[in-house]
Scaffold this motif. Sequence first.
Motif, PDB file in Angstrom:
ATOM      1  N   MET A   1       0.914  -1.236   0.136  1.00  0.00           N
ATOM      2  CA  MET A   1      -0.092   0.054   0.007  1.00  0.00           C
ATOM      3  C   MET A   1       0.870   1.148   0.012  1.00  0.00           C
ATOM      4  SD  MET A   1      -3.015  -1.067  -0.175  1.00  0.00           S
ATOM      5  CE  MET A   1      -4.053   0.527   0.729  1.00  0.00           C
ATOM      6  N   CYS A   2       0.242   2.273  -0.912  1.00  0.00           N
ATOM      7  CA  CYS A   2       1.165   3.460  -0.633  1.00  0.00           C
ATOM      8  C   CYS A   2       0.692   4.663  -0.031  1.00  0.00           C
ATOM      9  CB  CYS A   2       1.266   3.926  -2.470  1.00  0.00           C
ATOM     10  SG  CYS A   2       2.147   2.984  -3.181  1.00  0.00           S
ATOM     11  N   GLU A  66      13.753   1.640  -3.109  1.00  0.00           N
ATOM     12  CA  GLU A  66      12.504   1.788  -2.341  1.00  0.00           C
ATOM     13  C   GLU A  66      11.533   2.562  -3.336  1.00  0.00           C
ATOM     14  OE1 GLU A  66      12.592   3.044   1.336  1.00  0.00           O
ATOM     15  OE2 GLU A  66      13.845   1.378   2.107  1.00  0.00           O
ATOM     16  N   CYS A  69      10.458   0.721  -6.331  1.00  0.00           N
ATOM     17  CA  CYS A  69       9.406  -0.410  -6.171  1.00  0.00           C
ATOM     18  C   CYS A  69       8.017   0.530  -5.872  1.00  0.00           C
ATOM     19  CB  CYS A  69       9.787  -0.902  -4.706  1.00  0.00           C
ATOM     20  SG  CYS A  69       8.340  -2.091  -4.051  1.00  0.00           S
ATOM     21  N   LYS A  70       8.070   1.834  -5.364  1.00  0.00           N
ATOM     22  CA  LYS A  70       6.904   2.619  -5.255  1.00  0.00           C
ATOM     23  C   LYS A  70       6.246   2.929  -6.700  1.00  0.00           C
ATOM     24  CE  LYS A  70       8.348   5.330  -1.030  1.00  0.00           C
ATOM     25  NZ  LYS A  70       8.629   6.689  -0.822  1.00  0.00           N
ATOM     26  N   TYR A  72       6.155   0.920  -9.403  1.00  0.00           N
ATOM     27  CA  TYR A  72       5.365  -0.336  -9.566  1.00  0.00           C
ATOM     28  C   TYR A  72       4.259  -0.426  -8.964  1.00  0.00           C
ATOM     29  CZ  TYR A  72       9.333  -2.147 -12.648  1.00  0.00           C
ATOM     30  OH  TYR A  72      10.164  -2.225 -13.547  1.00  0.00           O
ATOM     31  N   ASN A  73       4.284  -0.099  -7.546  1.00  0.00           N
ATOM     32  CA  ASN A  73       2.811  -0.305  -6.791  1.00  0.00           C
ATOM     33  C   ASN A  73       1.848   0.681  -7.110  1.00  0.00           C
ATOM     34  OD1 ASN A  73       4.038  -2.437  -4.987  1.00  0.00           O
ATOM     35  ND2 ASN A  73       5.004  -1.248  -3.695  1.00  0.00           N
ATOM     36  N   ILE A  74       2.393   2.155  -7.418  1.00  0.00           N
ATOM     37  CA  ILE A  74       1.513   3.093  -7.788  1.00  0.00           C
ATOM     38  C   ILE A  74       0.825   2.759  -9.185  1.00  0.00           C
ATOM     39  CG2 ILE A  74       1.280   5.348  -8.394  1.00  0.00           C
ATOM     40  CD1 ILE A  74       3.401   6.069  -6.515  1.00  0.00           C
ATOM     41  N   GLY A  76       0.444  -0.415 -10.538  1.00  0.00           N
ATOM     42  CA  GLY A  76       0.085  -1.670 -10.674  1.00  0.00           C
ATOM     43  C   GLY A  76       0.688  -2.564 -11.727  1.00  0.00           C
ATOM     44  N   ARG A  77       2.045  -1.881 -12.059  1.00  0.00           N
ATOM     45  CA  ARG A  77       2.646  -2.525 -13.233  1.00  0.00           C
ATOM     46  C   ARG A  77       3.458  -3.779 -12.840  1.00  0.00           C
ATOM     47  NH1 ARG A  77       5.032  -0.193 -17.471  1.00  0.00           N
ATOM     48  NH2 ARG A  77       7.336  -0.478 -18.297  1.00  0.00           N
ATOM     49  N   GLU A  79       6.271  -6.268 -12.522  1.00  0.00           N
ATOM     50  CA  GLU A  79       7.371  -6.061 -11.967  1.00  0.00           C
ATOM     51  C   GLU A  79       8.590  -6.621 -13.292  1.00  0.00           C
ATOM     52  OE1 GLU A  79       8.375  -7.500  -8.254  1.00  0.00           O
ATOM     53  OE2 GLU A  79       6.839  -5.937  -7.262  1.00  0.00           O
ATOM     54  N   LYS A 181      -1.095   9.219  -4.322  1.00  0.00           N
ATOM     55  CA  LYS A 181       0.114   8.685  -4.151  1.00  0.00           C
ATOM     56  C   LYS A 181       1.256   9.417  -4.395  1.00  0.00           C
ATOM     57  CE  LYS A 181      -2.820   4.745  -4.557  1.00  0.00           C
ATOM     58  NZ  LYS A 181      -2.993   3.210  -5.623  1.00  0.00           N
TER      59      LYS A 181
END
Length: 239
Positions: A1-2, A66, A69-70, A72-74, A76-77, A79, A181
């Motif tokens: 979660m961001c 880090e 990684c954010k 990718y999370n933002i 929804g990509r 990896e 985000k």
Amino acid sequence: MCKELRTKVLRLLPQTLNGPILQRHESHADGADVLGQTVKALQEGHVVALPTDTIYGLACLAQNSEAVCKIYNIKGRNEQKPLAICVGEVQDIKKYCKVQVDEELLQDLLPGPVTLVFERTDLLNRDLNPFTSLVGVRIPDHPFMRRLCQMCGEPLALTSANISSQNSTVAVHEFKELWPKLAVVVDGGPIGDQSRLGSTVVDLSTRGKCRIIRPGCALPSTLDVLQHKYGLSAVTLGE
């Protein structure tokens, strides 16, 4: 979660002869202050949204694992899908890429709407695209982006400002669901090229050849330089 941030929306006003004028939506701030705020957000490990010469992008410091990684999370990509890097000057490319072409070729294509793919050097963060020895590099033809890279003194990781599988964006309101985000959203207004195709991506990692990975928005002019001026043999992805 961001974690949701207090997003700063910064407006990029039309260019002057000395470069872009920038202004906050909430209150006046000069260009140096806004660039400084964006650099500060990046150096603190945040992700920001920026205009380029093709579409809007999400960016972070490429050397910050880090922050990568954010992104990718933002988005929804996946990896396993690589991020490009963005630098401010042609000479910076050789720090992070093993360049197999003449510098004159780089100067002919960059800055511009082209991503060039090379073998990466050991200086580039190993956590950025760890599944491949290649990396795409951009120098957008956009004064704000170039100045930002110069001020950061290191490459930005760059990808399109949209949720994965959705359309690329050419105005900030089109990715408003991502704003909470992001630390900073730089609003450069609608981007002139409405094709949403993004940059043309060309693999130049093999000497004497150019492999077209993505046609993008500048394929004819890019091929004209690569084939007709430098005599490279062009192949398409999958060949």
